[in-house]
Structures are given as structure tokens and as C-alpha cells.
Scaffold this motif. Structure first.
Motif, PDB file in Angstrom:
ATOM      1  N   LEU A  61      36.278  37.188  33.832  1.00 22.97           N
ATOM      2  CA  LEU A  61      36.318  37.963  35.077  1.00 22.97           C
ATOM      3  C   LEU A  61      36.187  37.040  36.289  1.00 22.97           C
ATOM      4  N   ALA A  62      35.299  36.072  36.221  1.00 27.38           N
ATOM      5  CA  ALA A  62      35.145  35.121  37.325  1.00 27.38           C
ATOM      6  C   ALA A  62      36.440  34.333  37.535  1.00 27.38           C
ATOM      7  N   PHE A  63      37.063  33.921  36.442  1.00 23.92           N
ATOM      8  CA  PHE A  63      38.303  33.147  36.525  1.00 23.92           C
ATOM      9  C   PHE A  63      39.416  33.967  37.176  1.00 23.92           C
ATOM     10  N   VAL A  64      39.620  35.204  36.697  1.00 23.28           N
ATOM     11  CA  VAL A  64      40.709  36.013  37.270  1.00 23.28           C
ATOM     12  C   VAL A  64      40.369  36.504  38.673  1.00 23.28           C
ATOM     13  N   SER A  65      39.085  36.616  39.002  1.00 19.87           N
ATOM     14  CA  SER A  65      38.707  36.962  40.375  1.00 19.87           C
ATOM     15  C   SER A  65      39.159  35.867  41.331  1.00 19.87           C
ATOM     16  N   ASP A  66      38.967  34.609  40.925  1.00 18.69           N
ATOM     17  CA  ASP A  66      39.429  33.489  41.748  1.00 18.69           C
ATOM     18  C   ASP A  66      40.951  33.493  41.861  1.00 18.69           C
ATOM     19  N   LEU A  67      41.639  33.768  40.753  1.00 19.77           N
ATOM     20  CA  LEU A  67      43.105  33.832  40.785  1.00 19.77           C
ATOM     21  C   LEU A  67      43.587  34.943  41.713  1.00 19.77           C
ATOM     22  N   ALA A  68      42.973  36.105  41.619  1.00 16.77           N
ATOM     23  CA  ALA A  68      43.359  37.237  42.470  1.00 16.77           C
ATOM     24  C   ALA A  68      43.113  36.914  43.940  1.00 16.77           C
ATOM     25  N   SER A  69      42.002  36.249  44.228  1.00 16.50           N
ATOM     26  CA  SER A  69      41.703  35.868  45.615  1.00 16.50           C
ATOM     27  C   SER A  69      42.733  34.872  46.141  1.00 16.50           C
ATOM     28  N   SER A  70      43.089  33.905  45.316  1.00 17.43           N
ATOM     29  CA  SER A  70      44.101  32.920  45.734  1.00 17.43           C
ATOM     30  C   SER A  70      45.437  33.584  46.006  1.00 17.43           C
ATOM     31  N   LYS A  80      56.244  34.150  43.359  1.00 18.77           N
ATOM     32  CA  LYS A  80      55.377  32.989  43.552  1.00 18.77           C
ATOM     33  C   LYS A  80      53.975  33.277  43.012  1.00 18.77           C
ATOM     34  N   CYS A  81      53.417  34.429  43.377  1.00 23.22           N
ATOM     35  CA  CYS A  81      52.066  34.778  42.936  1.00 23.22           C
ATOM     36  C   CYS A  81      51.999  34.951  41.423  1.00 23.22           C
ATOM     37  N   GLU A  82      53.001  35.609  40.844  1.00 20.24           N
ATOM     38  CA  GLU A  82      52.990  35.778  39.391  1.00 20.24           C
ATOM     39  C   GLU A  82      53.059  34.422  38.697  1.00 20.24           C
ATOM     40  N   GLY A  83      53.879  33.516  39.210  1.00 19.12           N
ATOM     41  CA  GLY A  83      53.971  32.184  38.609  1.00 19.12           C
ATOM     42  C   GLY A  83      52.641  31.456  38.635  1.00 19.12           C
ATOM     43  N   ILE A  84      51.965  31.513  39.760  1.00 20.65           N
ATOM     44  CA  ILE A  84      50.658  30.849  39.891  1.00 20.65           C
ATOM     45  C   ILE A  84      49.646  31.457  38.926  1.00 20.65           C
ATOM     46  N   ILE A  85      49.599  32.786  38.884  1.00 19.85           N
ATOM     47  CA  ILE A  85      48.625  33.478  38.027  1.00 19.85           C
ATOM     48  C   ILE A  85      48.908  33.219  36.553  1.00 19.85           C
ATOM     49  N   LEU A  86      50.154  33.422  36.122  1.00 14.69           N
ATOM     50  CA  LEU A  86      50.462  33.252  34.698  1.00 14.69           C
ATOM     51  C   LEU A  86      50.332  31.795  34.261  1.00 14.69           C
ATOM     52  N   ASP A  87      50.730  30.861  35.111  1.00 12.38           N
ATOM     53  CA  ASP A  87      50.563  29.443  34.761  1.00 12.38           C
ATOM     54  C   ASP A  87      49.092  29.109  34.540  1.00 12.38           C
ATOM     55  N   ALA A  88      48.227  29.588  35.431  1.00 13.69           N
ATOM     56  CA  ALA A  88      46.791  29.316  35.304  1.00 13.69           C
ATOM     57  C   ALA A  88      46.212  29.977  34.052  1.00 13.69           C
ATOM     58  N   LEU A  89      46.607  31.224  33.793  1.00 18.10           N
ATOM     59  CA  LEU A  89      46.119  31.915  32.595  1.00 18.10           C
ATOM     60  C   LEU A  89      46.581  31.218  31.321  1.00 18.10           C
ATOM     61  N   LYS A  90      47.844  30.802  31.293  1.00 15.38           N
ATOM     62  CA  LYS A  90      48.387  30.126  30.109  1.00 15.38           C
ATOM     63  C   LYS A  90      47.692  28.791  29.857  1.00 15.38           C
TER      64      LYS A  90
END
Length: 131
Positions: free
Chosen positions: A15-24, A54-64
Motif C-alpha cells: 500500500l505504501a509503494f502504490v500510494s507513492d506511485l499514485a502520488s507521482s 505516460k502514467c500507466e507506463g510509469i506505474i506498470l514499469d515500477a510494479l513489474k
């Protein structure tokens, strides 16, 4: 061998990780909302913008990178493929990188970033991030 459940500590860290991703992603959206946008039609009544992608690429790259054994379903990636992937028992992340694209296209700041996780086909974590 079955799929391992996550303990509360793991879910808290996720949750902390995806919270940071969502904020970015929210910051990217906030900066782009009044700017010129590249708008494409996904369907007759559904838009996608360069900011969505752009946002989906950043989020999915970080999650992967963080969770390489998990599965991933992104709204824009799925739309391009033209078919929904099979939902399995494996941990699967879902991402709508710019939930409210029509509002965004018109410059209305009523949008969010939505990221969720399922395990054994059940939701176990969700993070809407406001921009």
C-alpha cells in the motif's frame, strides 16, 4: 502448490509503494491538466491521452520491477490488446492511470489514479490517488 496469501506487513508495504506511485502519477496529471493534450479515441465514447499512457507506463514499469512474479492489467494496455486477459489466482495488479479521462480532456480537475491488487481473484488492496 497453492498461491501464498499476503500477511498484513506485506500488504502495508504494498500500500505504501502504490500510494507513492499514485502520488507521482497524480503530480504528472495535475501539471498536464491545463496543458495541450494529445487525445485519441479508444472507442466512440472513450478517450485516451498521452498522459494516460505516460502514467500507466510509469506505474506498470515500477510494479513489474518491484513485483516481477505478479501479473498486471492496465486499462490502456488492455484496450490496445483488444481483449481482457484471463484473471487467475496469481497476484494481479490493476491500474487505471487516469480515472476520469473525459474530465481531464476538458480541463476539469475531477480525476484520480486507481491501482488495485487481487489475490485468488479477490480484491485485497486498492489505492485511489487524487491529483
Amino acid at each position: 502448490m497453492g498461491v501464498k496469501d499476503f500477511d498484513n506487513g506485506e500488504l502495508t508495504e504494498m500500500l505504501a509503494f502504490v500510494s507513492d506511485l499514485a502520488s507521482s502519477a497524480g503530480q504528472i496529471i495535475a501539471h498536464a491538466i491545463k496543458a495541450n493534450k494529445q487525445v485519441m479515441n479508444k472507442s466512440q465514447r472513450d478517450f485516451v491521452t498521452d498522459t494516460d499512457e505516460k502514467c500507466e507506463g510509469i506505474i506498470l514499469d515500477a510494479l513489474k520491477k518491484k513485483y516481477p512474479t505478479h501479473k498486471f492489467i492496465g486499462e490502456e494496455e488492455t484496450a490496445k490488446a483488444g481483449a481482457l486477459p484471463d484473471l487467475t489466482d496469481e497476484p494481479t495488479w490493476f491500474c487505471d492511470p487516469l480515472d476520469g479521462t473525459t474530465n481531464f480532456v476538458h480541463g476539469f480537475p475531477f480525476v484520480c489514479v486507481s491501482i488495485g491488487l487481487t489475490l485468488k481473484k479477490q480484491p485485497v488492496l486498492g489505492k485511489p490517488g487524487l491529483s
